[in-house]
Design a protein around this motif. Structure first.
Motif: not given
Ligand SMILES: CC(C)(COP(=O)(O)OP(=O)(O)OC[C@H]1O[C@@H](n2cnc3c(N)ncnc32)[C@H](O)[C@@H]1OP(=O)(O)O)[C@@H](O)C(=O)NCCC(=O)NCCS
Length: 437
Positions: A65-88
């Motif tokens: 659901a987070i992936e879908a919401a980020l896509d919808e808002k056209k926001l990028d989310s970075r990952r490192h070693n498969g773990i999401r980097i959660t900026d504010p």
């Protein structure tokens, strides 16, 4: 299901109903489960478990659901070693999504279960602030910002609510002492919660491909700690199921007896796991799966369940409950997940230096995998400890089994005098003896 199937099914499930009552299970589900047709069935199953006196904590994930919401808002989310980097900014989305899912789960668990097997059962849901977290920090020079790890879990407060019969639902969020929210991995949170509560089981509903990645090459659906460690060392950290196995092992090392990884698409997977002999999916256990120990008064019912079919069929002599109550100390039992699946008795005749091996039974579902051998080894070891020179057995249908394990044919005169007097000529059992030293 016809009547006799129902009776058989109910009898086979009833020991588990007794065993699980009052136990604490932590159940982890991904948000895929919450969005699927399986959600309503899951709610009914949780209601059923709660009504059987099982204490439940549900930890849910929100990744899809987070992936879908980020896509919808056209926001990028970075990952490192498969773990999401959660900026504010991403954290804002995480909170929004987790909050929405929490409401949906609460609604699901609160809705009337009318017209279902569980109508009239009200489920009280609790979602307290039990989880404190700290930042994951900087790894390989990468700052994970508001991605966190559980730091402290208020197990006492949770226990109080579980004692009141409430189901606790935990989102994948934790809070720092300064009031900042952190994005947590649901499986890490579930494992840490199970450890903090010293739960009896951690159950994770996982994707079939993740399960297959873990079960490939292992014929058995179970791993002890050592096997889990070996498998983990062979797996790629990015491979499906790695995180589940890692946290399952961590939970087992830290006192959670059993972790079950179940296919989330299997209807009733949790019930199948809990109330059938072999369950489903993959189990990681903190100790050896099958244990043997001396029987006590509390085991009489289980031993009778095991031996009665053989008494009726004639391979064993009938023993009444009263007789078994007097003799239960002579028995060694083999237990799988709390249920007796094998037994054997040793009746010593110290004056003659002999011992009778009696009532050796392995449940039909578990025969041909060495359990009979193991029980015989145990009983021979015990006979040696009692300084007996040989053991004998009277058998009508397992003569060859004993002959292949070092027993030899003998006659009535070879038995202790007291036993000779009790020999039943009508049964016409074969007499076999084995020298121990
Ligand atoms: C006899 C019994 C305890 C063996 O248990 P088990 O867990 O299957 O035993 P194991 O796995 O160690 O041994 C399996 C081997 O024994 C063989 N076996 C099983 N029952 C046998 C019997 N009655 N006669 C001869 N061989 C037998 C199996 O074919 C298998 O052979 P394999 O290894 O060549 O494939 C079990 O069959 C049983 O409960 N029988 C009913 C009760 C009984 O008769 N008890 C003995 C009287 S005290």
């Amino acid at each position: 299901m016809d009547k006799s199937q129902f009776v058989n099914w109910f009898r086979s499930a009833s020991p588990y109903i007794r065993i699980h009552r009052g136990r604490t299970f932590v159940i982890q589900v991904s948000d895929r489960v919450l969005r699927s047709d399986g959600f309503t069935a899951l709610v009914h199953d949780l209601a059923l478990l709660a009504s059987l006196g099982i204490r439940l904590v549900l930890v849910f994930g929100a990744r899809v659901a987070i992936e879908a919401a980020l896509d919808e808002k056209k926001l990028d989310s970075r990952r490192h070693n498969g773990i999401r980097i959660t900026d504010p900014v991403v954290m804002g989305v995480v909170k929004e999504v987790a909050g929405r899912l929490l409401l949906e789960i609460q609604a699901g668990l609160s809705m009337g279960l009318g017209n279902t097997p569980m109508s009239n059962s009200a489920i009280r849901v609790n979602t307290g602030n039990y989880i404190s977290a700290r930042p994951l920090g900087v790894i390989d020079g990468v700052d994970f910002e508001l991605t966190g790890v559980p730091r402290y879990i208020d197990a006492d407060a949770m226990t109080g609510k579980l004692n009141d019969g409430e189901i606790i639902v935990l989102p994948p969020l934790g809070y720092s002492v300064t009031g900042e929210a952190y994005n947590l991995s649901a499986v890490a949170l579930a494992a840490d919660t199970a450890i903090a509560l010293q739960a009896d089981k951690l159950i994770c509903l996982v994707e079939q491909d993740e399960l297959s990645a873990l079960t490939d090459g292992w014929q058995a659906g179970q791993l002890d700690q050592e096997e889990a460690r070996e498998l983990l060392a062979r797996l790629d950290e990015q491979s499906g199921g790695y995180q589940y196995l890692k946290h399952a092992l961590e939970a087992c090392i830290n006192g959670v007896e059993r972790v079950h990884l179940l296919n989330r698409e299997e209807d009733g997977a949790i019930l199948n796991e809990l109330f059938t002999r072999d369950g489903s999916g993959l189990m990681v256990s903190s100790s050896a799966y099958d244990v043997t120990r001396q029987a006590g008064a509390g085991d009489i019912g289980g031993i009778l369940d095991l031996i009665e079919p053989h008494e009726q069929q004639g391979s064993l002599v009938k023993r009444s409950r009263e007789k078994l109550e007097l003799e239960v100390d002579h028995f060694t039992i083999l237990i799988r997940d709390g249920v007796i699946i094998g037994c054997v008795g040793l009746y010593p005749y110290p004056e003659e230096g002999m011992g009778e091996v009696a009532c050796l039974v392995v449940h039909p579902d578990y025969q041909d995998t060495g359990h009979g051998n193991r029980l015989l080894d145990e009983v021979e070891k015990e006979a040696r400890e009692q300084s007996l020179d040989n053991v004998f057995v009277l058998t009508t249908q397992a003569q060859h089994w004993f002959l292949e394990r070092g027993f030899q044919e003998a006659s009535l005169e070879d038995l202790p005098m007291a036993k000779q007097g009790l020999y039943n000529y009508q049964r016409n059992s074969k007499i076999l003896i084995k020298l121990l030293n």
